[in-house]
Design a protein around this motif. Structure first.
Motif, PDB file in Angstrom:
ATOM      1  N   VAL A   1       5.338  -6.491  12.339  1.00  0.00           N
ATOM      2  CA  VAL A   1       4.689  -5.545  11.433  1.00  0.00           C
ATOM      3  C   VAL A   1       3.525  -6.280  10.778  1.00  0.00           C
ATOM      4  CG1 VAL A   1       4.929  -4.077   9.400  1.00  0.00           C
ATOM      5  CG2 VAL A   1       6.826  -4.276  11.023  1.00  0.00           C
ATOM      6  N   ASP A   2       2.315  -5.853  11.094  1.00  0.00           N
ATOM      7  CA  ASP A   2       1.102  -6.526  10.636  1.00  0.00           C
ATOM      8  C   ASP A   2       0.294  -5.543   9.792  1.00  0.00           C
ATOM      9  OD1 ASP A   2      -1.201  -7.948  10.257  1.00  0.00           O
ATOM     10  OD2 ASP A   2      -1.564  -8.385  12.362  1.00  0.00           O
ATOM     11  N   VAL A   3       0.275  -5.765   8.483  1.00  0.00           N
ATOM     12  CA  VAL A   3      -0.409  -4.866   7.549  1.00  0.00           C
ATOM     13  C   VAL A   3      -1.463  -5.659   6.790  1.00  0.00           C
ATOM     14  CG1 VAL A   3      -0.137  -3.351   5.553  1.00  0.00           C
ATOM     15  CG2 VAL A   3       1.642  -3.424   7.315  1.00  0.00           C
ATOM     16  N   LYS A   4      -2.679  -5.118   6.720  1.00  0.00           N
ATOM     17  CA  LYS A   4      -3.760  -5.826   6.034  1.00  0.00           C
ATOM     18  C   LYS A   4      -4.693  -4.840   5.347  1.00  0.00           C
ATOM     19  CE  LYS A   4      -4.369  -9.923   9.011  1.00  0.00           C
ATOM     20  NZ  LYS A   4      -3.409  -9.602  10.068  1.00  0.00           N
ATOM     21  N   ILE A   5      -5.294  -5.298   4.249  1.00  0.00           N
ATOM     22  CA  ILE A   5      -6.462  -4.642   3.674  1.00  0.00           C
ATOM     23  C   ILE A   5      -7.652  -5.543   3.977  1.00  0.00           C
ATOM     24  CG2 ILE A   5      -7.625  -4.036   1.533  1.00  0.00           C
ATOM     25  CD1 ILE A   5      -5.013  -3.025   0.446  1.00  0.00           C
TER      26      ILE A   5
ATOM     27  N   GLN B   1       2.248  -0.113  -0.448  1.00  0.00           N
ATOM     28  CA  GLN B   1       2.521   1.203   0.117  1.00  0.00           C
ATOM     29  C   GLN B   1       2.255   1.223   1.620  1.00  0.00           C
ATOM     30  OE1 GLN B   1       4.010   3.187  -1.780  1.00  0.00           O
ATOM     31  NE2 GLN B   1       4.155   5.006  -0.474  1.00  0.00           N
ATOM     32  N   LEU B   2       1.202   0.541   2.050  1.00  0.00           N
ATOM     33  CA  LEU B   2       0.937   0.426   3.486  1.00  0.00           C
ATOM     34  C   LEU B   2       2.096  -0.277   4.190  1.00  0.00           C
ATOM     35  CD1 LEU B   2      -2.840  -0.605   3.439  1.00  0.00           C
ATOM     36  CD2 LEU B   2      -1.928   1.567   4.259  1.00  0.00           C
ATOM     37  N   GLU B   3       2.599  -1.340   3.578  1.00  0.00           N
ATOM     38  CA  GLU B   3       3.728  -2.070   4.161  1.00  0.00           C
ATOM     39  C   GLU B   3       4.973  -1.189   4.229  1.00  0.00           C
ATOM     40  OE1 GLU B   3       3.915  -5.415   1.561  1.00  0.00           O
ATOM     41  OE2 GLU B   3       2.547  -6.634   2.788  1.00  0.00           O
ATOM     42  N   LYS B   4       5.200  -0.419   3.184  1.00  0.00           N
ATOM     43  CA  LYS B   4       6.361   0.479   3.150  1.00  0.00           C
ATOM     44  C   LYS B   4       6.281   1.497   4.290  1.00  0.00           C
ATOM     45  CE  LYS B   4       8.709   3.748   0.002  1.00  0.00           C
ATOM     46  NZ  LYS B   4       8.527   5.008   0.759  1.00  0.00           N
ATOM     47  N   ILE B   5       5.121   2.102   4.457  1.00  0.00           N
ATOM     48  CA  ILE B   5       4.941   3.096   5.516  1.00  0.00           C
ATOM     49  C   ILE B   5       5.147   2.461   6.888  1.00  0.00           C
ATOM     50  CG2 ILE B   5       3.222   4.557   6.659  1.00  0.00           C
ATOM     51  CD1 ILE B   5       2.026   5.044   3.838  1.00  0.00           C
TER      52      ILE B   5
ATOM     53  N   GLU C   1       8.241   3.648   9.336  1.00  0.00           N
ATOM     54  CA  GLU C   1       7.951   4.322  10.603  1.00  0.00           C
ATOM     55  C   GLU C   1       8.379   3.463  11.794  1.00  0.00           C
ATOM     56  OE1 GLU C   1       7.013   7.459  10.966  1.00  0.00           O
ATOM     57  OE2 GLU C   1       7.016   7.684   8.786  1.00  0.00           O
ATOM     58  N   ALA C   2       8.278   2.146  11.653  1.00  0.00           N
ATOM     59  CA  ALA C   2       8.749   1.259  12.719  1.00  0.00           C
ATOM     60  C   ALA C   2      10.252   1.430  12.924  1.00  0.00           C
ATOM     61  CB  ALA C   2       8.415  -0.189  12.385  1.00  0.00           C
ATOM     62  N   GLU C   3      10.978   1.522  11.825  1.00  0.00           N
ATOM     63  CA  GLU C   3      12.425   1.712  11.902  1.00  0.00           C
ATOM     64  C   GLU C   3      12.769   3.089  12.458  1.00  0.00           C
ATOM     65  OE1 GLU C   3      16.353   0.601  11.643  1.00  0.00           O
ATOM     66  OE2 GLU C   3      14.591  -0.636  11.228  1.00  0.00           O
ATOM     67  N   LYS C   4      12.083   4.102  11.976  1.00  0.00           N
ATOM     68  CA  LYS C   4      12.363   5.485  12.384  1.00  0.00           C
ATOM     69  C   LYS C   4      12.151   5.701  13.875  1.00  0.00           C
ATOM     70  CE  LYS C   4      10.762  10.229  11.516  1.00  0.00           C
ATOM     71  NZ  LYS C   4       9.831  11.060  10.695  1.00  0.00           N
ATOM     72  N   HIS C   5      11.088   5.107  14.420  1.00  0.00           N
ATOM     73  CA  HIS C   5      10.728   5.359  15.819  1.00  0.00           C
ATOM     74  C   HIS C   5      11.131   4.215  16.755  1.00  0.00           C
ATOM     75  CE1 HIS C   5       8.409   8.983  14.844  1.00  0.00           C
ATOM     76  NE2 HIS C   5       7.985   8.325  13.780  1.00  0.00           N
ATOM     77  N   GLY C   6      11.816   3.209  16.218  1.00  0.00           N
ATOM     78  CA  GLY C   6      12.260   2.101  17.054  1.00  0.00           C
ATOM     79  C   GLY C   6      11.115   1.325  17.677  1.00  0.00           C
TER      80      GLY C   6
ATOM     81  N   ALA D   1       6.354  -3.049  17.684  1.00  0.00           N
ATOM     82  CA  ALA D   1       5.305  -3.623  16.841  1.00  0.00           C
ATOM     83  C   ALA D   1       4.485  -2.508  16.219  1.00  0.00           C
ATOM     84  CB  ALA D   1       4.396  -4.550  17.654  1.00  0.00           C
ATOM     85  N   VAL D   2       3.930  -2.791  15.038  1.00  0.00           N
ATOM     86  CA  VAL D   2       3.013  -1.857  14.390  1.00  0.00           C
ATOM     87  C   VAL D   2       1.940  -2.654  13.663  1.00  0.00           C
ATOM     88  CG1 VAL D   2       4.554  -1.675  12.390  1.00  0.00           C
ATOM     89  CG2 VAL D   2       2.767   0.031  12.726  1.00  0.00           C
ATOM     90  N   VAL D   3       0.700  -2.221  13.827  1.00  0.00           N
ATOM     91  CA  VAL D   3      -0.444  -2.803  13.126  1.00  0.00           C
ATOM     92  C   VAL D   3      -1.061  -1.711  12.268  1.00  0.00           C
ATOM     93  CG1 VAL D   3      -2.782  -3.724  13.396  1.00  0.00           C
ATOM     94  CG2 VAL D   3      -0.935  -4.548  14.873  1.00  0.00           C
ATOM     95  N   LEU D   4      -1.291  -2.013  10.998  1.00  0.00           N
ATOM     96  CA  LEU D   4      -1.899  -1.050  10.080  1.00  0.00           C
ATOM     97  C   LEU D   4      -2.904  -1.795   9.209  1.00  0.00           C
ATOM     98  CD1 LEU D   4      -2.228   1.644   8.678  1.00  0.00           C
ATOM     99  CD2 LEU D   4      -0.074   1.247   7.463  1.00  0.00           C
ATOM    100  N   TRP D   5      -4.178  -1.633   9.532  1.00  0.00           N
ATOM    101  CA  TRP D   5      -5.258  -2.307   8.811  1.00  0.00           C
ATOM    102  C   TRP D   5      -6.202  -1.264   8.231  1.00  0.00           C
ATOM    103  CZ3 TRP D   5      -6.866  -6.249  13.200  1.00  0.00           C
ATOM    104  CH2 TRP D   5      -5.803  -7.142  13.419  1.00  0.00           C
ATOM    105  N   HIS D   6      -6.562  -1.426   6.967  1.00  0.00           N
ATOM    106  CA  HIS D   6      -7.472  -0.474   6.314  1.00  0.00           C
ATOM    107  C   HIS D   6      -8.596  -1.237   5.621  1.00  0.00           C
ATOM    108  CE1 HIS D   6      -8.972   3.039   4.278  1.00  0.00           C
ATOM    109  NE2 HIS D   6      -7.966   3.784   4.707  1.00  0.00           N
ATOM    110  N   TYR D   7      -9.810  -0.756   5.807  1.00  0.00           N
ATOM    111  CA  TYR D   7     -10.970  -1.377   5.168  1.00  0.00           C
ATOM    112  C   TYR D   7     -11.161  -0.862   3.748  1.00  0.00           C
ATOM    113  CZ  TYR D   7     -13.071  -3.764   9.191  1.00  0.00           C
ATOM    114  OH  TYR D   7     -13.340  -4.629  10.222  1.00  0.00           O
ATOM    115  N   LEU D   8     -11.716  -1.724   2.897  1.00  0.00           N
ATOM    116  CA  LEU D   8     -12.236  -1.339   1.595  1.00  0.00           C
ATOM    117  C   LEU D   8     -13.711  -1.728   1.542  1.00  0.00           C
ATOM    118  CD1 LEU D   8      -9.441  -2.415  -0.934  1.00  0.00           C
ATOM    119  CD2 LEU D   8      -9.795  -0.179   0.131  1.00  0.00           C
ATOM    120  N   GLY D   9     -14.432  -1.179   0.547  1.00  0.00           N
ATOM    121  CA  GLY D   9     -15.848  -1.492   0.418  1.00  0.00           C
ATOM    122  C   GLY D   9     -16.714  -0.453   1.117  1.00  0.00           C
TER     123      GLY D   9
END
Length: 230
Positions: free
Chosen positions: A82-86, A141-145, A149-154, A157-165
């Protein structure tokens, strides 16, 4: 140059928890794995997932400084990445490296969503979007989601990256990638993550365009920015 190798699962049984290598010059991940296979009898018949600086990297990645390299076998069943970044506005994403790393996870399906800034909205030219957030809350919150969802759908891997600026038309704003054993799970997870990010994460979007500035709330609601707020 000191490189710390941390291993997991069956690789840990062979190499132990970690080893340190003193290297005189930069080398690729492929060359590093060859050293581990020849000198430390790392199994040759298993695929290797390699992570550096919290990113899955491919065999062409060059290690050129003191760092820690994580080496693991492909995920299966309960293990997942699970890879989450801002990301800030100056961050660049190597999509080839990202996709190659995820495709080595041992699963059967990869779903990717990439959001980017539109050139026109409601027949008006968009100059830029500016994203702001309550950073610590948004990241949690991004990490929670991602984890839910990773657990729910088995997912493997999941990557969730969101830009700011500030982001110009054509610039990437969000990246969601999911890996699963089948396409239905991967596609559904990607869709659910996207919808939840829109509704549950405190990231705010200001749209600057030819007819003024608008706060964008949810998918389509726009509220024109008052001049007194500038």
């Amino acid at each position: 140059m000191k490189v710390v190798i941390k291993t997991y699962s069956v690789f840990k049984d062979v190499l132990g928890n970690e080893i340190e290598l003193e290297l005189k010059e930069p080398l690729t991940v492929r060359e590093l794995l060859r050293i581990l296979e020849e000198r430390y009898t790392l199994p040759r018949d298993l695929e290797k997932l390699v992570i550096v600086d919290d990113k899955v990297v491919d065999e062409n990645y060059v290690i050129d400084r003191d760092t820690t390299v994580h080496v693991a076998p492909p995920f299966s069943g309960g293990g997942r990445l699970v890879d989450v970044k801002i990301l800030d506005e100056d961050s660049e994403v190597d999509f080839n490296q990202l996709l190659k790393g995820l495709m080595n996870s041992g699963a059967g399906a990869l779903s990717v969503f990439v959001g980017f800034v539109k050139k026109y909205v409601e027949d008006h030219e968009v100059y830029e979007l500016e994203y702001s957030a309550v950073n610590s809350v948004a990241l949690k919150q991004l990490e929670k989601i991602a984890h839910e969802e990773a657990e729910k759908h088995g997912l493997n891997a999941v990557v969730l990256w969101h830009y700011l600026g500030k982001r110009k038309p054509g610039d990437v704003t969000v990246i969601i990638a999911t890996v699963a054993q089948n396409r239905v799970s991967a596609l559904n997870a990607t869709r659910n993550i996207l919808e939840r990010v829109k509704k549950e994460v405190p990231i705010f979007k200001l749209e600057r365009r030819s007819d003024g500035e608008y706060w964008v709330v949810g998918d389509a609601k726009r509220y024109q920015r008052r001049a007194s707020n500038e």
